[in-house]
Structure formats: structure tokens, C-alpha cells
Design a protein around this motif. Sequence first.
Motif, PDB file in Angstrom:
ATOM      1  N   ASN A  46      46.438 -50.670  44.153  1.00  0.00           N
ATOM      2  CA  ASN A  46      45.421 -49.638  44.000  1.00  0.00           C
ATOM      3  C   ASN A  46      44.046 -50.212  43.691  1.00  0.00           C
ATOM      4  O   ASN A  46      43.044 -49.595  43.994  1.00  0.00           O
ATOM      5  N   GLY A  47      44.006 -51.366  43.093  1.00  0.00           N
ATOM      6  CA  GLY A  47      42.719 -51.939  42.728  1.00  0.00           C
ATOM      7  C   GLY A  47      42.251 -52.981  43.712  1.00  0.00           C
ATOM      8  O   GLY A  47      41.433 -52.732  44.584  1.00  0.00           O
ATOM      9  N   TYR A  48      42.804 -54.150  43.604  1.00  0.00           N
ATOM     10  CA  TYR A  48      42.325 -55.285  44.383  1.00  0.00           C
ATOM     11  C   TYR A  48      42.494 -55.068  45.886  1.00  0.00           C
ATOM     12  O   TYR A  48      41.552 -55.195  46.644  1.00  0.00           O
ATOM     13  N   TYR A  49      43.682 -54.717  46.309  1.00  0.00           N
ATOM     14  CA  TYR A  49      43.955 -54.612  47.737  1.00  0.00           C
ATOM     15  C   TYR A  49      43.174 -53.472  48.371  1.00  0.00           C
ATOM     16  O   TYR A  49      42.558 -53.640  49.418  1.00  0.00           O
ATOM     17  N   ALA A  50      43.182 -52.304  47.752  1.00  0.00           N
ATOM     18  CA  ALA A  50      42.520 -51.141  48.332  1.00  0.00           C
ATOM     19  C   ALA A  50      41.010 -51.366  48.416  1.00  0.00           C
ATOM     20  O   ALA A  50      40.382 -51.040  49.429  1.00  0.00           O
ATOM     21  N   GLU A  51      40.433 -51.933  47.371  1.00  0.00           N
ATOM     22  CA  GLU A  51      38.996 -52.188  47.382  1.00  0.00           C
ATOM     23  C   GLU A  51      38.639 -53.234  48.435  1.00  0.00           C
ATOM     24  O   GLU A  51      37.693 -53.068  49.192  1.00  0.00           O
ATOM     25  N   GLY A  52      39.418 -54.310  48.473  1.00  0.00           N
ATOM     26  CA  GLY A  52      39.153 -55.356  49.466  1.00  0.00           C
ATOM     27  C   GLY A  52      39.301 -54.846  50.884  1.00  0.00           C
ATOM     28  O   GLY A  52      38.499 -55.163  51.761  1.00  0.00           O
ATOM     29  N   ALA A  53      40.311 -54.041  51.134  1.00  0.00           N
ATOM     30  CA  ALA A  53      40.528 -53.486  52.471  1.00  0.00           C
ATOM     31  C   ALA A  53      39.380 -52.566  52.859  1.00  0.00           C
ATOM     32  O   ALA A  53      38.926 -52.578  54.014  1.00  0.00           O
ATOM     33  N   ILE A  56      36.296 -54.748  53.734  1.00  0.00           N
ATOM     34  CA  ILE A  56      36.457 -55.407  55.036  1.00  0.00           C
ATOM     35  C   ILE A  56      36.285 -54.403  56.163  1.00  0.00           C
ATOM     36  O   ILE A  56      35.620 -54.681  57.166  1.00  0.00           O
ATOM     37  N   LYS A  57      36.867 -53.202  56.023  1.00  0.00           N
ATOM     38  CA  LYS A  57      36.745 -52.175  57.055  1.00  0.00           C
ATOM     39  C   LYS A  57      35.285 -51.763  57.215  1.00  0.00           C
ATOM     40  O   LYS A  57      34.775 -51.614  58.330  1.00  0.00           O
ATOM     41  N   GLY A  58      34.578 -51.591  56.095  1.00  0.00           N
ATOM     42  CA  GLY A  58      33.166 -51.225  56.148  1.00  0.00           C
ATOM     43  C   GLY A  58      32.324 -52.288  56.832  1.00  0.00           C
ATOM     44  O   GLY A  58      31.428 -51.964  57.627  1.00  0.00           O
ATOM     45  N   GLN A  59      32.609 -53.562  56.546  1.00  0.00           N
ATOM     46  CA  GLN A  59      31.862 -54.641  57.192  1.00  0.00           C
ATOM     47  C   GLN A  59      32.128 -54.690  58.689  1.00  0.00           C
ATOM     48  O   GLN A  59      31.213 -54.908  59.489  1.00  0.00           O
ATOM     49  N   LYS A  60      33.385 -54.464  59.081  1.00  0.00           N
ATOM     50  CA  LYS A  60      33.714 -54.452  60.509  1.00  0.00           C
ATOM     51  C   LYS A  60      33.013 -53.303  61.218  1.00  0.00           C
ATOM     52  O   LYS A  60      32.469 -53.477  62.318  1.00  0.00           O
ATOM     53  N   ASP A  61      33.021 -52.112  60.602  1.00  0.00           N
ATOM     54  CA  ASP A  61      32.359 -50.956  61.199  1.00  0.00           C
ATOM     55  C   ASP A  61      30.862 -51.183  61.320  1.00  0.00           C
ATOM     56  O   ASP A  61      30.241 -50.841  62.332  1.00  0.00           O
ATOM     57  N   ARG A  62      30.268 -51.757  60.274  1.00  0.00           N
ATOM     58  CA  ARG A  62      28.829 -52.023  60.281  1.00  0.00           C
ATOM     59  C   ARG A  62      28.470 -53.029  61.384  1.00  0.00           C
ATOM     60  O   ARG A  62      27.520 -52.831  62.142  1.00  0.00           O
TER      61      ARG A  62
END
Length: 146
Positions: A46-53, A56-62
Motif C-alpha cells: 500500500n505504501g512503497y509499491y503503490a506510490e512507486g507504481a 512510474i505510470k505518471g512519468q510514462k504518461d507524461r
Amino acid sequence: MKIMENAILTMKVRSTMQTRLSKTRLVILTVLSLLLEGCSISDWYNGYYAEGAAIIKGQKDRNAFYDAESPQIKDLRSKNDAYCRGLASKKENAMPMKGYPNGVFNTPMYDGCMENRGTPMYETYVSNRAKKRDAERRARGEIVPY
């Protein structure tokens, strides 16, 4: 008498085997509990993995948004960036903020300038898309109008 000795001997062997088996189980349980106590699976997910994912998704979309632009739009974006950055960083346009006597960079002015000149930033594009989606849902009656 012989039968009694055999019975006692058999009981000692069984109790020794049971003790060894229970010690092994205890060691395994102790090691597992120590490992899982240090990092809870739910906290990690819920913390590390969800935030990191999400990052990464936001950077790919950007990156996909900016990479999909034509060369003419990229050229226009660089010209608009220079103009809008100069406009937003002027002293008279600086935003007042506590602890900064000269103010700070006027980000809302920069974003508005870029959007008005035809090259919206990725964040503005996402925000406008969300507003359109909400308006469509309101029109269909899925969302109560505000």
C-alpha cells in the motif's frame, strides 16, 4: 521386566524425536515472524509499491504526451516556454510567499500562458481532460451537479 525396559526405551526415543521436531518448528516460526515483523506486506504494497507504481505510470504518461507532439509543436513549445518563463519570472509578477521577500516564480501564470499560446503543459492537459469527463458524466446524470 524386558518388556518394561523396551517400553521405557521406546518412550525416550519418541520424546527425543518430538522435541527435535518441535525445536525445528519453533526455529522456523521465529525466523519467519522476525522477517515479516520488519516489513509488513500490506505496508509495503500500500505504501512503497503503490506510490512507486503511480510515479512510474505518471512519468510514462507524461513522456508519451510530449513524445507524441509533432516537430512544429515542439518548436512552438520551446518558443512559448522561453516567452512564458520570462513573463512569469518578472519581479512584478512574482507571487508573494512568506519567507521570500522577492516572491517566487508564478507557476499559475506560466501554465496559463502556455495554454493560451496553444501548448498546454501535461498537467493542464490532464486537468482539462478530467473536467471534460466530469461534465459528460454530469450530462448523463451519473454525477450530481454542483
